[in-house]
Design an enzyme around this catalytic site. Structure first.
Site, mmCIF file in Angstrom:
data_model
loop_
_atom_site.group_PDB
_atom_site.id
_atom_site.type_symbol
_atom_site.label_atom_id
_atom_site.label_comp_id
_atom_site.label_asym_id
_atom_site.label_seq_id
_atom_site.Cartn_x
_atom_site.Cartn_y
_atom_site.Cartn_z
ATOM 1 N N ARG A 122 0.814 -1.236 0.000
ATOM 2 C CA ARG A 122 0.000 0.000 0.000
ATOM 3 C C ARG A 122 0.839 1.274 0.000
ATOM 4 N NH1 ARG A 122 -2.924 -2.730 4.003
ATOM 5 N NH2 ARG A 122 -4.514 -4.055 3.062
ATOM 6 N N LYS A 144 2.772 11.350 -11.200
ATOM 7 C CA LYS A 144 2.078 10.357 -12.034
ATOM 8 C C LYS A 144 2.958 9.127 -12.173
ATOM 9 C CE LYS A 144 -0.862 13.190 -14.991
ATOM 10 N NZ LYS A 144 -1.196 13.515 -16.395
ATOM 11 N N GLU A 186 9.477 19.603 -24.507
ATOM 12 C CA GLU A 186 8.760 19.834 -23.243
ATOM 13 C C GLU A 186 9.289 21.084 -22.538
ATOM 14 O OE1 GLU A 186 6.089 18.193 -22.061
ATOM 15 O OE2 GLU A 186 6.069 16.315 -23.191
ATOM 16 N N LYS A 228 6.304 23.374 -13.807
ATOM 17 C CA LYS A 228 5.451 22.209 -13.602
ATOM 18 C C LYS A 228 5.056 22.070 -12.145
ATOM 19 C CE LYS A 228 4.407 17.533 -14.588
ATOM 20 N NZ LYS A 228 4.654 16.298 -15.336
ATOM 21 N N GLU A 238 -5.146 16.825 -11.153
ATOM 22 C CA GLU A 238 -5.488 17.075 -12.544
ATOM 23 C C GLU A 238 -6.962 17.296 -12.789
ATOM 24 O OE1 GLU A 238 -4.205 14.096 -15.364
ATOM 25 O OE2 GLU A 238 -3.523 15.675 -16.663
ATOM 26 N N ARG A 242 -3.961 21.773 -14.346
ATOM 27 C CA ARG A 242 -2.966 20.818 -14.801
ATOM 28 C C ARG A 242 -3.176 20.409 -16.251
ATOM 29 N NH1 ARG A 242 -0.423 16.157 -10.884
ATOM 30 N NH2 ARG A 242 0.974 15.253 -12.415
ATOM 31 N N ASN A 246 -0.981 19.825 -21.093
ATOM 32 C CA ASN A 246 -1.197 19.036 -22.308
ATOM 33 C C ASN A 246 -1.070 19.856 -23.583
ATOM 34 O OD1 ASN A 246 -1.558 16.523 -21.108
ATOM 35 N ND2 ASN A 246 -3.682 17.019 -20.591
ATOM 36 N N HIS A 249 -0.268 18.232 -26.808
ATOM 37 C CA HIS A 249 -0.368 16.789 -26.601
ATOM 38 C C HIS A 249 -1.533 16.132 -27.343
ATOM 39 C CE1 HIS A 249 2.749 17.414 -23.675
ATOM 40 N NE2 HIS A 249 2.744 16.154 -23.305
ATOM 41 N N HIS A 253 -0.446 13.240 -29.527
ATOM 42 C CA HIS A 253 -0.879 11.854 -29.351
ATOM 43 C C HIS A 253 -1.429 11.274 -30.652
ATOM 44 C CE1 HIS A 253 -1.275 12.209 -24.701
ATOM 45 N NE2 HIS A 253 -0.153 11.610 -25.042
ATOM 46 N N HIS A 266 7.745 10.656 -28.075
ATOM 47 C CA HIS A 266 6.687 11.479 -27.498
ATOM 48 C C HIS A 266 7.011 12.971 -27.627
ATOM 49 C CE1 HIS A 266 3.594 12.847 -24.708
ATOM 50 N NE2 HIS A 266 4.514 13.444 -23.983
#
Lengths: 365, 365
Positions: A122, A144, A186, A228, A238, A242, A246, A249, A253, A266
């Protein structure tokens, strides 16, 4: 060396940035002293930086020899099965809730190792030692973690903040040029989305970054992480701001998926996506044409494409973005630019501007 | 019907308790209205209570027909593989971050479904509908979710709080007697550990609980959940006071493991473990002998053994508790009683008292 603090209440943590940081035991001592430690790395990074890290962990006073877990390199191993292998190794070694994980590698290693830390008994503490520019300015900040599922990227995961991030700019000296450029996308993103001064700094100093000057790298990483960290602190889970991260993105993507995962990095796709967002913003009258041109120029100078590949026509692009007949345009939200340093999330965009932007591929340009 | 609020700041949630609660749409509306919902249940509980739940979800205004995921019954399915199957079903159905999970079943279903909710797209909201007494008073409060690993129980998991818990005491009417008794062990635990008044209430009303009187059940569940909620609110991540919830568990786990998982129910072993803790506390002069006798008597009246099985001699018991030659006794911490309603965690216990307690098995008693 510099320290940047990510302010998240009881989950706050420091980011150490500078040349040789991974060799400085003090970066690790507060989290790892007296603890059992597993180092998760991959077969590319481990041989390059493992010994340096091993020495600083010993100097930081970890308990016992670290458990060394070397994964095969590549995103195809970013799976629940790999996480389960890590958990098994930890259990076999009788790691308990006071034990720690150190992630040494790029974004894939960090995501996998962080997720293993999130769900082992946990949740146990972990430290990120990101070795690629992309991981340093993006995936190592924000908590993340996760892995891919055959039906989608990053579909399994947790929010689990590291207890420290150690960014050693020396590790960029061996980074392949293509990955450096992908990371710069980025970096540029932070300037475009919320920091016009940083954008101007990048225009002036991009060549120093491409030449891997340690001081310039440390500055760019610190500013990127600060941007960030500020966004993440305001919106850890998010739900709102946040989403601005993107920028580029949604287009990106679509390119990654449309060209087959792995064909485009990416960051490469994000660079192109940002150029598209800038042009679309200018078409909508949100962004001055001269500023859109500055955005495109900087992306281009970083060695990134500013137009999507000719293989992806507008119809295919829309399909990849999820805008087919069953989904009204209103549901898609895009991050666009109101100015350099002023990104905004909107569902209320001009579909003609989008169509024009998708029509301009690398062939047309 | 009663509502108890678990106070955890932005993660606070209500527990609805009473006969017919699962049929009341209002319990579900705040979390599920307008959402896509997956119901995770098992092959025993689903056929019994599925229709009632389906009707209240429809009345609560969920979007679409719920996705129904029925697991095979039994702890052997509490594995990462089962969680992955659930995640796959959610992805195939294109569930997104706004979708919800409802767990309908006992502790095993709740732990699995809660963990799936914890890691699907980095966490989606879920609702617990626990159908066994044990799950109602224990596993549905506190946010522990997870699965077993071949090398250990509950070794993989997350803390992930439900957004609501709906406890329908009607579901206890069909509960096997043995499971009712196992659940009562945990109910008695709350009285013993921190609520002397509740302990006295249980002495007076135990027969009504054994006769499944709805009003008595609702009261006992509410008090139990209130005790646990108070402890969890003070120590969400189990760094201190939450350890007191392990009263009877160190002895109990040894019995469960020593007899082979499944031979003893968890609650049965905890009941015996609490009786052992009471006797050991009395031997150390912590607990008045008359109070230890009251504790034993109540556990006995609940239909639970107060002595460990003859198969486990003291040497084997110590081994199962992790006290072998390689581990000094000082490392083991036990929850003992300073009085009825006054549990205390200690590493500083009398080893002779422990030895005496382990020597008294069901054969000797």
């Amino acid at each position: 060396m510099e320290i940047l603090n990510v302010e998240l209440g009881e989950r706050s943590y420091p980011i150490h940035i500078g040349p040789g940081e991974a060799a400085r035991a003090e970066c690790f001592t507060p989290v790892l002293e007296g603890r059992r430690v597993a180092v998760v790395t991959n077969s590319t990074v481990g041989p390059l930086y493992g010994e340096r890290l091993r020495a600083s962990l010993a100097a930081a006073g970890v308990r016992d020899e670290p458990l060394w877990i070397e994964l095969p390199d590549g995103e195809s191993h970013k799976s629940l099965a790999t996480v389960e292998q890590i958990l098994t190794r930890l259990l076999e070694a009788r790691f308990d809730r006071g034990s720690r994980i150190v992630a040494l590698g790029g974004g894939v290693v960090g995501d996998i190792a962080g997720f293993a830390a999130a769900i082992y008994q946990r949740g146990i503490h972990f430290v990120q030692v990101p070795t690629t520019l992309l991981a340093q300015v993006d995936s190592s900040v924000g908590g993340k973690t996760g892995v891919n599922h055959p039906l989608g990227k990053n579909m399994i995961g947790s929010f689990h903040q590291p207890r420290a991030v150690v960014i050693d700019t020396d590790s960029l000296q061996s980074l392949p040029t293509r990955e450096l450029r992908a990371g710069l996308a980025e970096v540029i993103k932070y300037g475009l989305m919320q920091d016009a001064d940083f954008f101007a700094w990048l225009e002036e100093h991009l060549d120093r970054l491409l030449a891997l000057e340690p001081e310039a790298l440390a500055h760019a990483i610190r500013r990127s992480c600060a941007c960030k960290a500020e966004v993440v602190a305001a919106d850890e889970r998010e739900s709102g701001r946040r989403a601005l991260l993107n920028l580029g993105h949604t287009f990106g993507h679509a390119i990654e998926t449309g060209m087959g995962y792995g064909a485009w990095l990416h960051g490469e796709a994000v660079g192109t996506g940002m150029a598209m967002a800038a042009r679309m913003s200018a078409r909508m009258g949100w962004l001055a044409p001269a500023d859109a041109a500055r955005a495109e120029a900087l992306i281009h100078r970083a060695g990134l494409d500013t137009y999507p590949p000719a293989e992806l026509d507008a119809a295919r692009f829309r399909e990849l973005m999820g805008i087919d007949k069953k989904v009204s345009e209103g549901r898609l939200r895009l991050v666009l630019l109101r100015g350099l340093g002023a990104a905004e999330l909107t569902a209320d965009f001009d579909d003609n501007a989008l169509q024009h932007t998708l029509d301009e591929t690398a062939r047309a340009a």
